[in-house]
Scaffold this motif. Structure first.
Motif, PDB file in Angstrom:
ATOM      1  N   ILE A   1      -8.979   7.443   6.852  1.00 50.41           N
ATOM      2  CA  ILE A   1      -7.807   7.642   7.685  1.00 50.41           C
ATOM      3  C   ILE A   1      -7.407   6.361   8.380  1.00 50.41           C
ATOM      4  CG2 ILE A   1      -6.951   8.839   9.703  1.00 50.41           C
ATOM      5  CD1 ILE A   1      -8.580  11.226   8.805  1.00 50.41           C
ATOM      6  N   ILE A   2      -8.372   5.614   8.831  1.00 47.76           N
ATOM      7  CA  ILE A   2      -8.060   4.360   9.508  1.00 47.76           C
ATOM      8  C   ILE A   2      -7.231   3.478   8.588  1.00 47.76           C
ATOM      9  CG2 ILE A   2      -9.043   2.226  10.400  1.00 47.76           C
ATOM     10  CD1 ILE A   2     -11.328   3.944  11.497  1.00 47.76           C
ATOM     11  N   GLY A   3      -7.611   3.448   7.325  1.00 51.32           N
ATOM     12  CA  GLY A   3      -6.840   2.672   6.364  1.00 51.32           C
ATOM     13  C   GLY A   3      -5.453   3.243   6.158  1.00 51.32           C
ATOM     14  N   LEU A   4      -5.327   4.517   6.422  1.00 50.57           N
ATOM     15  CA  LEU A   4      -4.052   5.166   6.181  1.00 50.57           C
ATOM     16  C   LEU A   4      -3.144   5.169   7.385  1.00 50.57           C
ATOM     17  CD1 LEU A   4      -5.313   8.068   4.019  1.00 50.57           C
ATOM     18  CD2 LEU A   4      -4.202   5.961   3.355  1.00 50.57           C
ATOM     19  N   VAL A   5      -3.651   4.766   8.515  1.00 52.49           N
ATOM     20  CA  VAL A   5      -2.800   4.697   9.699  1.00 52.49           C
ATOM     21  C   VAL A   5      -1.565   3.880   9.366  1.00 52.49           C
ATOM     22  CG1 VAL A   5      -2.600   3.750  12.020  1.00 52.49           C
ATOM     23  CG2 VAL A   5      -4.605   5.068  11.392  1.00 52.49           C
ATOM     24  N   ALA A   6      -1.747   2.844   8.613  1.00 51.72           N
ATOM     25  CA  ALA A   6      -0.618   2.006   8.227  1.00 51.72           C
ATOM     26  C   ALA A   6       0.356   2.797   7.362  1.00 51.72           C
ATOM     27  CB  ALA A   6      -1.111   0.786   7.475  1.00 51.72           C
ATOM     28  N   LEU A   7      -0.185   3.595   6.486  1.00 57.13           N
ATOM     29  CA  LEU A   7       0.680   4.387   5.617  1.00 57.13           C
ATOM     30  C   LEU A   7       1.519   5.347   6.433  1.00 57.13           C
ATOM     31  CD1 LEU A   7      -1.824   5.340   2.800  1.00 57.13           C
ATOM     32  CD2 LEU A   7      -0.065   3.580   2.769  1.00 57.13           C
ATOM     33  N   LEU A   8       0.939   5.821   7.487  1.00 59.35           N
ATOM     34  CA  LEU A   8       1.610   6.812   8.299  1.00 59.35           C
ATOM     35  C   LEU A   8       2.777   6.231   9.071  1.00 59.35           C
ATOM     36  CD1 LEU A   8      -1.573   8.599   9.572  1.00 59.35           C
ATOM     37  CD2 LEU A   8      -0.088   9.230   7.688  1.00 59.35           C
ATOM     38  N   SER A   9       2.840   4.935   9.158  1.00 62.52           N
ATOM     39  CA  SER A   9       3.931   4.318   9.911  1.00 62.52           C
ATOM     40  C   SER A   9       5.163   4.095   9.045  1.00 62.52           C
ATOM     41  CB  SER A   9       3.467   2.988  10.492  1.00 62.52           C
ATOM     42  OG  SER A   9       3.306   2.058   9.464  1.00 62.52           O
ATOM     43  N   LEU A  10       5.034   4.318   7.770  1.00 59.24           N
ATOM     44  CA  LEU A  10       6.172   4.101   6.871  1.00 59.24           C
ATOM     45  C   LEU A  10       7.257   5.152   7.094  1.00 59.24           C
ATOM     46  CD1 LEU A  10       4.188   3.398   3.597  1.00 59.24           C
ATOM     47  CD2 LEU A  10       5.253   1.733   5.117  1.00 59.24           C
ATOM     48  N   SER A  11       8.478   4.779   6.886  1.00 53.79           N
ATOM     49  CA  SER A  11       9.584   5.726   7.014  1.00 53.79           C
ATOM     50  C   SER A  11       9.508   6.727   5.882  1.00 53.79           C
ATOM     51  CB  SER A  11      10.922   5.008   6.905  1.00 53.79           C
ATOM     52  OG  SER A  11      10.984   3.943   7.786  1.00 53.79           O
TER      53      SER A  11
ATOM     54  N   LYS B   1       2.112  10.066  13.720  1.00 52.97           N
ATOM     55  CA  LYS B   1       1.387   9.941  14.993  1.00 52.97           C
ATOM     56  C   LYS B   1       0.172  10.866  15.009  1.00 52.97           C
ATOM     57  CE  LYS B   1       5.276   8.385  17.705  1.00 52.97           C
ATOM     58  NZ  LYS B   1       6.263   8.667  18.721  1.00 52.97           N
ATOM     59  N   GLN B   2       0.338  12.095  14.500  1.00 52.06           N
ATOM     60  CA  GLN B   2      -0.772  13.049  14.464  1.00 52.06           C
ATOM     61  C   GLN B   2      -1.886  12.539  13.549  1.00 52.06           C
ATOM     62  OE1 GLN B   2       1.494  16.550  13.311  1.00 52.06           O
ATOM     63  NE2 GLN B   2       1.328  17.388  15.377  1.00 52.06           N
TER      64      GLN B   2
ATOM     65  N   ILE C   1       2.001  -1.605   3.590  1.00 52.38           N
ATOM     66  CA  ILE C   1       2.221  -1.150   4.955  1.00 52.38           C
ATOM     67  C   ILE C   1       2.675  -2.334   5.798  1.00 52.38           C
ATOM     68  CG2 ILE C   1       0.634   0.782   4.798  1.00 52.38           C
ATOM     69  CD1 ILE C   1      -1.451  -1.017   6.177  1.00 52.38           C
ATOM     70  N   PRO C   2       3.443  -2.084   6.851  1.00 52.03           N
ATOM     71  CA  PRO C   2       4.038  -3.160   7.633  1.00 52.03           C
ATOM     72  C   PRO C   2       3.159  -3.769   8.729  1.00 52.03           C
ATOM     73  CG  PRO C   2       4.878  -1.067   8.376  1.00 52.03           C
ATOM     74  CD  PRO C   2       3.996  -0.781   7.189  1.00 52.03           C
ATOM     75  N   TYR C   3       1.923  -3.315   8.873  1.00 49.74           N
ATOM     76  CA  TYR C   3       1.057  -3.868   9.913  1.00 49.74           C
ATOM     77  C   TYR C   3      -0.403  -3.751   9.517  1.00 49.74           C
ATOM     78  CZ  TYR C   3       0.480   1.024  11.146  1.00 49.74           C
ATOM     79  OH  TYR C   3       0.235   2.366  11.100  1.00 49.74           O
ATOM     80  N   LYS C   4      -1.254  -4.468  10.245  1.00 51.14           N
ATOM     81  CA  LYS C   4      -2.679  -4.452   9.972  1.00 51.14           C
ATOM     82  C   LYS C   4      -3.315  -3.174  10.521  1.00 51.14           C
ATOM     83  CE  LYS C   4      -6.967  -6.862  10.716  1.00 51.14           C
ATOM     84  NZ  LYS C   4      -7.617  -8.115  10.595  1.00 51.14           N
TER      85      LYS C   4
ATOM     86  N   CYS D   1      -1.352   4.604  18.602  1.00 49.65           N
ATOM     87  CA  CYS D   1      -0.710   5.675  17.849  1.00 49.65           C
ATOM     88  C   CYS D   1       0.613   6.118  18.466  1.00 49.65           C
ATOM     89  CB  CYS D   1      -1.655   6.864  17.721  1.00 49.65           C
ATOM     90  SG  CYS D   1      -3.131   6.513  16.745  1.00 49.65           S
ATOM     91  N   SER D   2       0.789   5.900  19.749  1.00 49.60           N
ATOM     92  CA  SER D   2       2.051   6.297  20.385  1.00 49.60           C
ATOM     93  C   SER D   2       3.224   5.460  19.894  1.00 49.60           C
ATOM     94  CB  SER D   2       1.947   6.192  21.906  1.00 49.60           C
ATOM     95  OG  SER D   2       1.921   4.836  22.332  1.00 49.60           O
ATOM     96  N   LYS D   3       2.936   4.312  19.300  1.00 51.64           N
ATOM     97  CA  LYS D   3       3.994   3.431  18.800  1.00 51.64           C
ATOM     98  C   LYS D   3       4.255   3.609  17.302  1.00 51.64           C
ATOM     99  CE  LYS D   3       3.339  -0.007  22.353  1.00 51.64           C
ATOM    100  NZ  LYS D   3       2.998  -1.380  22.684  1.00 51.64           N
ATOM    101  N   VAL D   4       3.467   4.458  16.650  1.00 55.41           N
ATOM    102  CA  VAL D   4       3.635   4.697  15.219  1.00 55.41           C
ATOM    103  C   VAL D   4       4.941   5.454  15.000  1.00 55.41           C
ATOM    104  CG1 VAL D   4       2.702   5.925  13.220  1.00 55.41           C
ATOM    105  CG2 VAL D   4       1.169   4.646  14.714  1.00 55.41           C
ATOM    106  N   GLN D   5       5.768   4.938  14.142  1.00 55.72           N
ATOM    107  CA  GLN D   5       7.053   5.568  13.827  1.00 55.72           C
ATOM    108  C   GLN D   5       6.945   6.176  12.466  1.00 55.72           C
ATOM    109  OE1 GLN D   5       9.774   5.715  16.026  1.00 55.72           O
ATOM    110  NE2 GLN D   5       8.191   5.034  17.412  1.00 55.72           N
TER     111      GLN D   5
END
Length: 121
Positions: free
Chosen positions: A13-23, A75-76, A107-110, A117-121
């Motif tokens: 999941i940590i690796g996927l946090v970046a994926l989760l920020s994608l539009s 974010k979740q 992904i757009p960030y490291k 997580c509050s800043k994840v769009q």
């Protein structure tokens, strides 16, 4: 055994946090922590020990990316990943940061345990 499955998922999941920020387009329902951990369960050993990336791990990463349709979903997922990964010892965050790229996703960030997580769009 359940904590081991959750642990595997958390690392991935940590690796996927970046994926989760994608539009992504809007989704009808929210993403659950259970869906996140289940999607990433095959990544745990890789994230702890490295070696060969199991094909099931990338399938889970791509599946999670597809499920994280809304900013709330992302974010979740981020919050779930941080929560679960915080209870796991031995995670190689360098491997986690490289996981999306190894699975063919940009992904757009490291990826980092310090992700807000509050800043994840």
């Amino acid at each position: 055994m359940a904590s081991m499955t959750v642990s595997k998922a958390a690392l991935a999941i940590i690796g996927l946090v970046a994926l989760l920020s994608l539009s992504a387009p809007d989704a009808v329902e929210g993403l659950t922590c259970g869906q996140v951990t289940s999607s990433l369960s095959q990544c745990m050993n890789y994230l702890k020990m490295g070696g060969v990336l199991p094909p099931g791990c990338c399938s889970g990463v791509k599946s999670l990316n597809g499920m994280a349709k809304t900013p709330l979903d992302r974010k979740q997922a981020c919050t779930c990943l941080k929560s679960v990964s915080g209870s796991i010892k031995g995670i190689n965050y360098g491997l986690a940061a490289g996981l999306p790229g190894k699975c063919g996703i940009s992904i757009p960030y490291k990826i980092s345990p310090g992700t807000d997580c509050s800043k994840v769009q």
